[in-house]
Each structure stands twice: as structure tokens, then as C-alpha cells.
Design a protein around this motif. Structure first.
Motif, mmCIF file in Angstrom:
data_model
loop_
_atom_site.group_PDB
_atom_site.id
_atom_site.type_symbol
_atom_site.label_atom_id
_atom_site.label_comp_id
_atom_site.label_asym_id
_atom_site.label_seq_id
_atom_site.Cartn_x
_atom_site.Cartn_y
_atom_site.Cartn_z
ATOM 1 N N CYS A 180 31.093 -18.152 -4.993
ATOM 2 C CA CYS A 180 31.592 -16.852 -4.529
ATOM 3 C C CYS A 180 30.586 -15.734 -4.769
ATOM 4 O O CYS A 180 30.493 -14.799 -3.974
ATOM 5 C CB CYS A 180 32.898 -16.492 -5.240
ATOM 6 N N LEU A 181 29.865 -15.803 -5.860
ATOM 7 C CA LEU A 181 28.969 -14.718 -6.256
ATOM 8 C C LEU A 181 27.599 -14.785 -5.601
ATOM 9 O O LEU A 181 26.938 -13.756 -5.445
ATOM 10 C CB LEU A 181 28.812 -14.716 -7.777
ATOM 11 N N LEU A 182 27.168 -15.972 -5.238
ATOM 12 C CA LEU A 182 25.845 -16.158 -4.656
ATOM 13 C C LEU A 182 25.933 -16.257 -3.133
ATOM 14 O O LEU A 182 26.985 -16.563 -2.578
ATOM 15 C CB LEU A 182 25.204 -17.438 -5.206
ATOM 16 N N SER A 183 24.816 -16.040 -2.491
ATOM 17 C CA SER A 183 24.750 -16.298 -1.045
ATOM 18 C C SER A 183 24.849 -17.805 -0.825
ATOM 19 O O SER A 183 24.738 -18.599 -1.775
ATOM 20 C CB SER A 183 23.423 -15.786 -0.480
ATOM 21 N N ARG A 184 25.031 -18.191 0.410
ATOM 22 C CA ARG A 184 25.094 -19.630 0.716
ATOM 23 C C ARG A 184 23.821 -20.329 0.247
ATOM 24 O O ARG A 184 23.866 -21.384 -0.379
ATOM 25 C CB ARG A 184 25.316 -19.806 2.216
ATOM 26 N N ARG A 185 22.691 -19.715 0.561
ATOM 27 C CA ARG A 185 21.405 -20.289 0.145
ATOM 28 C C ARG A 185 21.271 -20.256 -1.375
ATOM 29 O O ARG A 185 20.805 -21.217 -1.987
ATOM 30 C CB ARG A 185 20.256 -19.540 0.802
ATOM 31 N N PHE B 227 21.164 -23.075 -6.573
ATOM 32 C CA PHE B 227 21.804 -23.290 -7.868
ATOM 33 C C PHE B 227 22.190 -24.759 -8.045
ATOM 34 O O PHE B 227 21.892 -25.383 -9.066
ATOM 35 C CB PHE B 227 23.032 -22.381 -7.990
ATOM 36 N N ILE B 228 22.832 -25.320 -7.035
ATOM 37 C CA ILE B 228 23.248 -26.720 -7.100
ATOM 38 C C ILE B 228 22.030 -27.644 -7.148
ATOM 39 O O ILE B 228 22.001 -28.616 -7.899
ATOM 40 C CB ILE B 228 24.193 -27.062 -5.927
ATOM 41 N N THR C 264 21.815 -34.096 -0.219
ATOM 42 C CA THR C 264 21.524 -34.215 1.216
ATOM 43 C C THR C 264 22.794 -34.140 2.042
ATOM 44 O O THR C 264 22.878 -33.389 3.013
ATOM 45 C CB THR C 264 20.765 -35.532 1.506
ATOM 46 N N VAL C 265 23.792 -34.904 1.658
ATOM 47 C CA VAL C 265 25.059 -34.922 2.407
ATOM 48 C C VAL C 265 25.815 -33.605 2.232
ATOM 49 O O VAL C 265 26.269 -32.995 3.201
ATOM 50 C CB VAL C 265 25.932 -36.119 1.970
ATOM 51 N N GLY C 266 25.943 -33.158 0.990
ATOM 52 C CA GLY C 266 26.765 -31.988 0.712
ATOM 53 C C GLY C 266 26.152 -30.669 1.089
ATOM 54 O O GLY C 266 26.799 -29.836 1.733
ATOM 55 N N MET C 267 24.903 -30.448 0.730
ATOM 56 C CA MET C 267 24.287 -29.141 0.942
ATOM 57 C C MET C 267 23.465 -29.082 2.228
ATOM 58 O O MET C 267 23.561 -28.113 2.962
ATOM 59 C CB MET C 267 23.408 -28.767 -0.251
ATOM 60 N N VAL C 268 22.659 -30.098 2.486
ATOM 61 C CA VAL C 268 21.796 -30.068 3.673
ATOM 62 C C VAL C 268 22.611 -30.295 4.939
ATOM 63 O O VAL C 268 22.506 -29.532 5.901
ATOM 64 C CB VAL C 268 20.651 -31.100 3.558
ATOM 65 N N ARG C 269 23.474 -31.319 4.922
ATOM 66 C CA ARG C 269 24.281 -31.620 6.109
ATOM 67 C C ARG C 269 25.588 -30.838 6.156
ATOM 68 O O ARG C 269 26.255 -30.812 7.191
ATOM 69 C CB ARG C 269 24.571 -33.114 6.176
ATOM 70 N N GLY C 270 25.969 -30.247 5.034
ATOM 71 C CA GLY C 270 27.159 -29.406 4.994
ATOM 72 C C GLY C 270 28.484 -30.134 4.847
ATOM 73 O O GLY C 270 29.539 -29.527 5.020
ATOM 74 N N ASP C 271 28.453 -31.400 4.517
ATOM 75 C CA ASP C 271 29.690 -32.154 4.302
ATOM 76 C C ASP C 271 30.019 -32.087 2.808
ATOM 77 O O ASP C 271 29.790 -33.028 2.045
ATOM 78 C CB ASP C 271 29.523 -33.595 4.775
ATOM 79 N N ILE C 272 30.567 -30.936 2.402
ATOM 80 C CA ILE C 272 30.764 -30.619 0.989
ATOM 81 C C ILE C 272 31.672 -31.631 0.287
ATOM 82 O O ILE C 272 31.357 -32.101 -0.809
ATOM 83 C CB ILE C 272 31.344 -29.195 0.839
#
Length: 123
Positions: free
Chosen positions: A35-40, A45-46, A86-94
Motif C-alpha cells: 500500500c505504501l510503495l509504488s507498484r515498482r 522490496f519483494i 517471475t510468476v508473481g511479480m514479472v508476470r503479475g500472477d500474484i
């Protein structure tokens, strides 16, 4: 060091959950990193948390805290973290990334038990 690695696992799948729940967390005023950080910023962070896990594994061997072969025993965990990011952040499948994180934590537990058993048997 092993307790740190063990605790980092739930933190990692937790930050994926928080990333998925940004709207709900913002609605109730929950100040998560997502919530506090931008998407990037959240992705960085992750990624940093994931890299920290590998750094701790390698540094512990370099510093002689664990046997030289310890990073090799935990290589499947590192591979799972790469897949998770790769799956969660790069491809967006959280949520799928979160599931991979849960499995990575299970792999970590098995790898730690195996490494400790092997080390005890060879010492």
C-alpha cells in the motif's frame, strides 16, 4: 541463521498476499508495504527480500557458519524463489506466486532437515 530463513518464508508469501489485497488494505487503513510503495517499489522490496534469502544462505557458508556444501543443498529453494518472483511479480500472477512461495517454504524445511541430518552424520 536457520531460524531467520524459516521466518523469511512466511514473510515472503505474506507480501504476495498483501500485494493481492492492496484495495482492501487501503480501505481499512492497513499500512502494508504494497500500500505504501509504488507498484515498482513493492516489486523491488519483494525482490530484495528474495535476494536476501540467497545472500544469507551463501554468506553463512562463506563465513563458515555452515558447511561449504550447504548452499547446494538449498539450491532448490533458490530456484523456487526465482520462479515465485517471475510468476508473481514479472508476470503479475500474484496468487500463483504466493502458492509457489508456500511450496518454496516447504522445500526449505525439507532441505534444512536433510542438510542438518547429513551434517550430523558426517561430523
Amino acid at each position: 541463521m536457520e531460524a531467520f530463513l524459516f521466518g523469511l518464508g512466511p514473510l515472503l508469501f505474506g507480501v504476495y498476499s498483501n500485494t493481492n489485497d492492496i484495495a482492501g488494505d487501503r480501505a481499512v487503513g492497513r499500512p502494508t508495504a504494497a500500500c505504501l510503495l509504488s507498484r515498482r517499489g513493492n516489486a523491488v522490496f519483494i525482490g530484495a527480500l528474495s535476494a536476501l534469502e540467497t545472500a544469507v544462505i551463501v554468506a553463512s557458508a562463506v563465513l563458515g557458519i555452515v558447511p561449504w556444501w550447504f548452499p547446494s543443498a538449498l539450491l532448490p529453494v533458490t530456484a523456487a524463489r526465482i520462479a515465485q518472483f517471475t510468476v508473481g511479480m514479472v508476470r503479475g500472477d500474484i496468487l500463483r506466486g504466493r502458492l509457489i512461495g508456500i511450496r518454496a517454504h516447504r522445500i526449505l524445511v525439507v532441505a534444512l532437515v536433510a542438510a542438518n541430518t547429513l551434517h550430523a552424520a558426517t561430523s
